[in-house]
Design a protein around this motif. Sequence first.
Motif, PDB file in Angstrom:
ATOM      1  N   LEU A  50       0.833  -1.187  -0.254  1.00 32.65           N
ATOM      2  CA  LEU A  50       0.110  -0.006   0.033  1.00 32.65           C
ATOM      3  C   LEU A  50       0.774   1.251  -0.042  1.00 32.65           C
ATOM      4  CD1 LEU A  50      -2.782  -1.163   2.490  1.00 32.65           C
ATOM      5  CD2 LEU A  50      -2.966  -0.617  -0.051  1.00 32.65           C
ATOM      6  N   LYS A  51       2.044   1.174   0.676  1.00 33.86           N
ATOM      7  CA  LYS A  51       2.833   2.236   0.763  1.00 33.86           C
ATOM      8  C   LYS A  51       3.413   2.814  -0.597  1.00 33.86           C
ATOM      9  CE  LYS A  51       5.123   2.760   4.731  1.00 33.86           C
ATOM     10  NZ  LYS A  51       6.095   2.708   5.749  1.00 33.86           N
ATOM     11  N   LYS A  53       1.992   2.138  -3.579  1.00 31.43           N
ATOM     12  CA  LYS A  53       0.955   2.351  -4.387  1.00 31.43           C
ATOM     13  C   LYS A  53       0.905   3.741  -4.259  1.00 31.43           C
ATOM     14  CE  LYS A  53      -3.582   1.275  -5.969  1.00 31.43           C
ATOM     15  NZ  LYS A  53      -4.638   0.206  -5.600  1.00 31.43           N
ATOM     16  N   ILE A  54       0.813   4.323  -2.905  1.00 32.96           N
ATOM     17  CA  ILE A  54       0.767   5.524  -2.440  1.00 32.96           C
ATOM     18  C   ILE A  54       1.698   6.364  -3.012  1.00 32.96           C
ATOM     19  CG2 ILE A  54       0.922   7.308  -0.571  1.00 32.96           C
ATOM     20  CD1 ILE A  54      -0.755   5.170   1.126  1.00 32.96           C
ATOM     21  N   ASN A  55       3.067   5.826  -2.883  1.00 31.13           N
ATOM     22  CA  ASN A  55       4.107   6.718  -3.483  1.00 31.13           C
ATOM     23  C   ASN A  55       3.973   6.970  -4.865  1.00 31.13           C
ATOM     24  OD1 ASN A  55       5.299   6.987  -1.020  1.00 31.13           O
ATOM     25  ND2 ASN A  55       6.723   5.256  -1.174  1.00 31.13           N
ATOM     26  N   THR A  56       3.604   5.842  -5.721  1.00 31.58           N
ATOM     27  CA  THR A  56       3.285   5.810  -6.990  1.00 31.58           C
ATOM     28  C   THR A  56       2.217   6.942  -7.474  1.00 31.58           C
ATOM     29  OG1 THR A  56       3.891   3.692  -7.227  1.00 31.58           O
ATOM     30  CG2 THR A  56       2.834   4.481  -9.240  1.00 31.58           C
ATOM     31  N   LEU A  57       1.229   6.654  -6.672  1.00 30.11           N
ATOM     32  CA  LEU A  57       0.041   7.694  -6.915  1.00 30.11           C
ATOM     33  C   LEU A  57       0.563   9.359  -6.672  1.00 30.11           C
ATOM     34  CD1 LEU A  57      -2.927   5.737  -5.525  1.00 30.11           C
ATOM     35  CD2 LEU A  57      -2.489   6.454  -7.983  1.00 30.11           C
ATOM     36  N   SER A  58       1.269   9.247  -5.453  1.00 30.03           N
ATOM     37  CA  SER A  58       1.753  10.743  -5.256  1.00 30.03           C
ATOM     38  C   SER A  58       2.840  11.308  -6.381  1.00 30.03           C
ATOM     39  CB  SER A  58       2.574  10.605  -3.786  1.00 30.03           C
ATOM     40  OG  SER A  58       1.751  10.353  -2.979  1.00 30.03           O
ATOM     41  N   LYS A  59       3.615  10.380  -6.937  1.00 30.26           N
ATOM     42  CA  LYS A  59       4.411  10.829  -8.059  1.00 30.26           C
ATOM     43  C   LYS A  59       3.600  11.376  -9.220  1.00 30.26           C
ATOM     44  CE  LYS A  59       8.925   8.462  -7.907  1.00 30.26           C
ATOM     45  NZ  LYS A  59       9.874   7.565  -8.359  1.00 30.26           N
TER      46      LYS A  59
END
Length: 64
Positions: A50-51, A53-59
């Motif tokens: 999940l972390k 995925k969050i990093n990918t979406l934040s990018k």
Amino acid sequence: MLTLFQLRQHTDSVIHGLEKKNIIHAKEKVQAILTADDQRKQHQKEADELKAKINTLSKSVGQL
């Protein structure tokens, strides 16, 4: 003090040693510890995914 590594690698000898020290239900207790550790590892894996995925979406949001 026993480590999880010792419990996993030498389960039978650890149980035998605990039984020699009159630890009641040693086998069940060791199995409960190993099961809890397996669950902890699974939850940690899910949290890491999940972390990521969050990093990918934040990018991707930052690129907008």
